[in-house]
Motif scaffolding. Structure first.
Motif, PDB file in Angstrom:
ATOM      1  N   PHE A  29       0.690  -0.987   0.277  1.00  0.00           N
ATOM      2  CA  PHE A  29       0.317  -0.279   0.240  1.00  0.00           C
ATOM      3  C   PHE A  29       1.061   1.049   0.264  1.00  0.00           C
ATOM      4  O   PHE A  29       1.777   1.237   0.500  1.00  0.00           O
ATOM      5  CB  PHE A  29      -0.814  -0.281   1.083  1.00  0.00           C
ATOM      6  N   ILE A  30       0.933   2.351  -0.743  1.00  0.00           N
ATOM      7  CA  ILE A  30       1.308   3.306  -0.974  1.00  0.00           C
ATOM      8  C   ILE A  30       0.088   4.221  -0.473  1.00  0.00           C
ATOM      9  O   ILE A  30      -0.839   4.848  -1.356  1.00  0.00           O
ATOM     10  CB  ILE A  30       1.653   3.913  -2.087  1.00  0.00           C
ATOM     11  N   LEU A  31       0.340   5.558   0.020  1.00  0.00           N
ATOM     12  CA  LEU A  31       0.114   6.655   0.643  1.00  0.00           C
ATOM     13  C   LEU A  31       1.028   7.835  -0.312  1.00  0.00           C
ATOM     14  O   LEU A  31       2.200   8.363   0.422  1.00  0.00           O
ATOM     15  CB  LEU A  31       0.074   6.846   1.719  1.00  0.00           C
ATOM     16  N   GLU A  32       0.671   9.062  -1.392  1.00  0.00           N
ATOM     17  CA  GLU A  32       0.773   9.562  -1.962  1.00  0.00           C
ATOM     18  C   GLU A  32       0.016  10.607  -2.080  1.00  0.00           C
ATOM     19  O   GLU A  32      -0.528  10.262  -3.530  1.00  0.00           O
ATOM     20  CB  GLU A  32       2.525   9.025  -2.889  1.00  0.00           C
ATOM     21  N   SER A  34      -0.062  -9.946  -3.966  1.00  0.00           N
ATOM     22  CA  SER A  34      -1.064  -9.456  -4.280  1.00  0.00           C
ATOM     23  C   SER A  34      -1.512  -8.681  -5.451  1.00  0.00           C
ATOM     24  O   SER A  34      -2.816  -7.588  -5.356  1.00  0.00           O
ATOM     25  CB  SER A  34      -2.360  -9.901  -3.165  1.00  0.00           C
ATOM     26  N   GLY A  35      -0.588  -7.642  -5.628  1.00  0.00           N
ATOM     27  CA  GLY A  35      -0.633  -6.331  -5.889  1.00  0.00           C
ATOM     28  C   GLY A  35      -0.159  -5.301  -5.570  1.00  0.00           C
ATOM     29  O   GLY A  35       0.314  -5.143  -3.732  1.00  0.00           O
ATOM     30  N   VAL A  36      -0.531  -4.050  -5.786  1.00  0.00           N
ATOM     31  CA  VAL A  36       0.722  -2.811  -5.142  1.00  0.00           C
ATOM     32  C   VAL A  36      -0.959  -1.601  -5.344  1.00  0.00           C
ATOM     33  O   VAL A  36      -1.474  -1.861  -6.238  1.00  0.00           O
ATOM     34  CB  VAL A  36       1.377  -1.949  -6.454  1.00  0.00           C
ATOM     35  N   VAL A  37      -1.016  -1.135  -4.084  1.00  0.00           N
ATOM     36  CA  VAL A  37      -2.250  -0.046  -3.934  1.00  0.00           C
ATOM     37  C   VAL A  37      -2.257   1.610  -3.766  1.00  0.00           C
ATOM     38  O   VAL A  37      -1.218   1.476  -2.998  1.00  0.00           O
ATOM     39  CB  VAL A  37      -3.708  -0.368  -3.094  1.00  0.00           C
ATOM     40  N   ALA A  38      -2.177   1.878  -4.580  1.00  0.00           N
ATOM     41  CA  ALA A  38      -1.357   3.314  -4.387  1.00  0.00           C
ATOM     42  C   ALA A  38      -2.497   4.439  -4.444  1.00  0.00           C
ATOM     43  O   ALA A  38      -3.879   4.622  -5.147  1.00  0.00           O
ATOM     44  CB  ALA A  38      -0.950   3.802  -5.402  1.00  0.00           C
ATOM     45  N   ASN A  50      -0.338  -8.490   7.829  1.00  0.00           N
ATOM     46  CA  ASN A  50       0.704  -8.564   7.233  1.00  0.00           C
ATOM     47  C   ASN A  50       1.406  -7.953   6.503  1.00  0.00           C
ATOM     48  O   ASN A  50       1.386  -8.824   4.930  1.00  0.00           O
ATOM     49  CB  ASN A  50       1.462 -10.458   7.806  1.00  0.00           C
ATOM     50  N   ASN A  51       1.415  -6.711   5.389  1.00  0.00           N
ATOM     51  CA  ASN A  51       0.804  -6.445   4.464  1.00  0.00           C
ATOM     52  C   ASN A  51       2.345  -5.240   4.664  1.00  0.00           C
ATOM     53  O   ASN A  51       2.632  -4.868   5.831  1.00  0.00           O
ATOM     54  CB  ASN A  51      -0.602  -5.093   3.964  1.00  0.00           C
ATOM     55  N   LEU A  52       2.531  -4.696   3.610  1.00  0.00           N
ATOM     56  CA  LEU A  52       3.585  -3.614   3.429  1.00  0.00           C
ATOM     57  C   LEU A  52       3.019  -2.777   3.339  1.00  0.00           C
ATOM     58  O   LEU A  52       2.082  -2.199   1.781  1.00  0.00           O
ATOM     59  CB  LEU A  52       4.514  -4.066   1.911  1.00  0.00           C
ATOM     60  N   TYR A  53       3.821  -1.179   3.573  1.00  0.00           N
ATOM     61  CA  TYR A  53       3.116   0.364   3.953  1.00  0.00           C
ATOM     62  C   TYR A  53       4.364   1.089   3.228  1.00  0.00           C
ATOM     63  O   TYR A  53       5.101   0.967   4.239  1.00  0.00           O
ATOM     64  CB  TYR A  53       2.049   0.540   5.112  1.00  0.00           C
ATOM     65  N   PHE A  54       4.140   2.040   2.650  1.00  0.00           N
ATOM     66  CA  PHE A  54       4.970   2.986   2.393  1.00  0.00           C
ATOM     67  C   PHE A  54       4.376   4.557   2.418  1.00  0.00           C
ATOM     68  O   PHE A  54       3.339   4.807   1.426  1.00  0.00           O
ATOM     69  CB  PHE A  54       5.677   2.916   1.004  1.00  0.00           C
TER      70      PHE A  54
END
Length: 242
Positions: free
Chosen positions: A4-7, A32-36, A53-57
Motif C-alpha cells: 500500500f502506498i499513500l502519496e 497480491s498487487g500494489v495499491v496506490a 501482514n502487508n507492506l506500507y509506504f
C-alpha cells in the motif's frame, strides 16, 4: 500480501507504484498487487477485509494535513498490527514522534536522497519484509521500533518474557541465553500479538514458554524453570491455564 502506498502527488505516486511493482516482478516476490492512494481514507477503505501482514509506504504530509501519514499509520496498526510500515517523506524530522503514535515504523526514506540511494533504500525495505516472512510464517516475528529509533526483531519462539526495569519506558526482553534492554512500553508490546500474556504489571510472558501455573503460590513456572509472580489481574488472564 499487498503493498500500500499513500502519496498525494500524482507523479510521485505513479513513480513509486511502478518502481515497486517492477521490483516485485523482478525478484519474483509473491504478492497480491500494489495499491496506490492519494487520500488516507481511500487507503483505509482498500485495506478493509485484506489479510494482515502487508507492506506500507506512507508519505507523512498529505494535502493540508502535515500529520496525515502518522494518523493513517495509527489506524493501519489497528487493522494490521504486524504489517511493515515505512515512511517515504521529506519530513524525516518527524521520526522521533512516531513513538507517540505507536506505529512501530520500520524506516524513514527521505525523498531528497540521490536517486540510486533512494531506490536502494526502497528495495532494502521490500527485501527485509520478505526475508523476515521467509524465516517464519505470519505472526511469528516480534518487530518493534523503540522510542530511540532502534529496531528490535526476534522470533516469538525465542522469547521468554518482557520485564520492566523500574526506569520509565525501559524494558528487558529475555530470550534463551540473551537479554536485550530497550525503550518501549508494555502496553505497546502487549498489543502486538496474542502469543504474549500479561501476568503482572511488570511481566509479559510468552504463552508457549509456560510450563506450570501455581495458583495458590501465584507463580508461573517457565520451561527453563524461571518462576515469575502473578498479580490478581494476571490471574484472570491465566484462568485457562492448568
Amino acid at each position: 500480501m499487498k503493498v500500500f502506498i499513500l502519496e498525494d502527488e500524482q507523479i510521485q505516486q505513479f513513480y513509486l507504484e511502478n518502481l515497486i511493482a517492477d521490483y516485485l516482478k523482478e525478484k519474483k516476490y509473491p504478492n497480491s498487487g500494489v495499491v496506490a492512494c492519494g487520500r488516507s481514507r481511500d487507503l483505509l477503505v482498500a485495506l478493509e477485509g485484506c489479510p494482515q501482514n502487508n507492506l506500507y509506504f506512507l508519505d507523512i504530509a498529505i494535502s493540508n494535513n502535515r500529520n496525515a501519514g502518522l494518523e493513517t499509520a495509527e489506524k493501519i496498526r489497528k487493522m494490521d498490527p504486524i504489517g511493515q510500515i515505512s515512511f517515504v517523506t521529506t519530513h524525516s524530522e518527524f521520526a522521533p514522534i512516531t513513538y507517540e503514535y505507536k506505529v512501530n515504523a520500520y524506516d524513514f526514506i527521505d525523498k531528497i536522497l540521490p536517486q540510486n540511494v533512494f531506490h536502494q533504500r526502497l528495495f532494502d525495505n521490500i527485501d527485509h519484509y520478505f526475508a523476515m516472512n521467509r524465516i517464519k510464517p505470519l505472526g511469528q516475528i516480534f518487530s518493534y521500533q523503540t522510542r530511540t529509533g532502534k529496531q528490535i526483531e526476534a522470533l516469538y519462539s525465542d522469547i521468554y518474557y518482557f520485564e520492566t526495569t523500574g526506569q520509565p519506558h525501559k524494558l528487558i526482553l529475555q530470550m534463551a541465553g540473551e537479554a536485550l534492554t530497550f525503550y518501549g512500553t508494555m502496553d505497546d508490546i502487549d498489543g502486538l500479538s496474542d502469543k504474549m500474556i500479561r501476568i503482572h504489571r511488570s511481566y509479559l510472558v510468552n504463552k508457549d514458554r509456560i510450563k506450570r501455573y501455581l495458583r495458590k503460590e501465584k507463580l508461573v513456572i517457565l520451561d527453563d524453570d524461571t518462576d515469575l509472580p502473578v498479580s490478581r489481574t494476571g490471574a484472570r488472564n491465566l484462568r485457562h491455564f492448568k
